[in-house]
Enzyme design. Structure first.
Site, short mmCIF file in Angstrom:
data_model
loop_
_atom_site.label_atom_id
_atom_site.label_comp_id
_atom_site.label_asym_id
_atom_site.label_seq_id
_atom_site.Cartn_x
_atom_site.Cartn_y
_atom_site.Cartn_z
CE1 TYR A 174 3.70 3.71 2.87
CE2 TYR A 174 2.61 4.28 0.69
CZ TYR A 174 2.43 4.09 1.72
OH TYR A 174 1.54 4.91 2.58
CB SER A 221 -0.79 3.14 -0.13
OG SER A 221 -0.19 4.38 -1.28
#
Length: 242
Positions: free
Chosen positions: A147, A134
């Site tokens: 995350y 990401s």
């Protein structure tokens, strides 16, 4: 140009971990199938999305369950392409230590579990691993600290496995998506100010769609990327260069 025209994966065995819902994993699975591959998908849900039920062989798999992952891998003797997409996040709730640990267990350790147990199958095929990282691997995220930390770990894991497994003919790369319209991002997109701010900063002026990721995945799995390993390619509409 369609995926089938651009890339030919006829006869390839492709495994997409974390593709049960409408999102990046499912889009990648469809693209490989359209390019001729034999595609199998997994997810934590009992069933995959209805639109894919007739397309793919589906296995319910919890990537935090080491024994279940080992059992799953035993019956797969050869894998040409492994895509690790399984991930969770919960915006605004990741400061709780127990949940923080759970996010890392799914997103980072889960990625490693799947790659490690499938190493023999990948070695047999001189296969390719594509991990989904990401852009949060490189940006601070006050609402998604677990995350972000997990995806930074995925990027580093990609580099380490690329070195460790090069001798087996396995290439390991990652993709770092930007803001993509998926079920996972639905909660963030409920805030119109946040959504508008993302669009304003992104040079291409929009959120990405799952299909925006598939071209990079097909490229990384193809012979066109034969001399590429250990890389993490951003696919974010230019957000990370502003």
């Amino acid at each position: 140009m369609t995926a089938a025209v651009a890339f030919d994966f006829a006869g390839a065995k492709v495994l997409v971990i974390g593709a049960s819902r409408a999102g990046i994993g499912a889009a990648i699975a469809r693209a490989f199938q359209d390019a001729g591959a034999e595609v199998e998908i997994t997810g934590v849900e009992p069933n995959c999305a209805p639109q894919d039920a007739d397309r793919f062989a589906y296995t319910q798999l919890d990537v935090t369950d080491t024994e279940a992952v080992k059992t799953f891998a035993r019956s797969r003797s050869s894998v040409d392409v492994l895509i690790n997409c399984a991930a969770i996040t919960r915006r605004g709730e990741e400061m709780a230590p127990d949940f923080f640990s759970h996010v890392l267990d799914v997103n980072l350790t889960g990625t490693f579990r799947c790659a490690e147990v499938l190493h023999p199958a990948l070695s047999k095929a001189r296969g390719r691993v594509i991990n989904i990282a990401s852009m949060y691997a490189r940006f601070g995220s006050p609402k998604n600290p677990a995350y972000g930390a997990s995806k930074a770990g995925v990027e580093q894991l990609t580099k380490s496995l690329a070195i460790a497994w090069a001798q087996d003919g396995i290439r390991v790369n990652a993709i770092a998506p930007g803001f993509i319209v998926t079920e996972q991002s639905a909660r963030a997109r409920e805030n119109p100010d946040f959504t508008a701010a993302i669009e304003a900063r992104t040079p291409l002026g929009r959120w990405g769609q799952p299909n925006d990721i598939v071209g990079t995945a097909l490229f990384l799995a193809s012979d066109a990327a034969a001399f590429l390993t250990g890389a993490c390619i951003p696919v974010d509409g230019g957000y990370s260069v502003v």
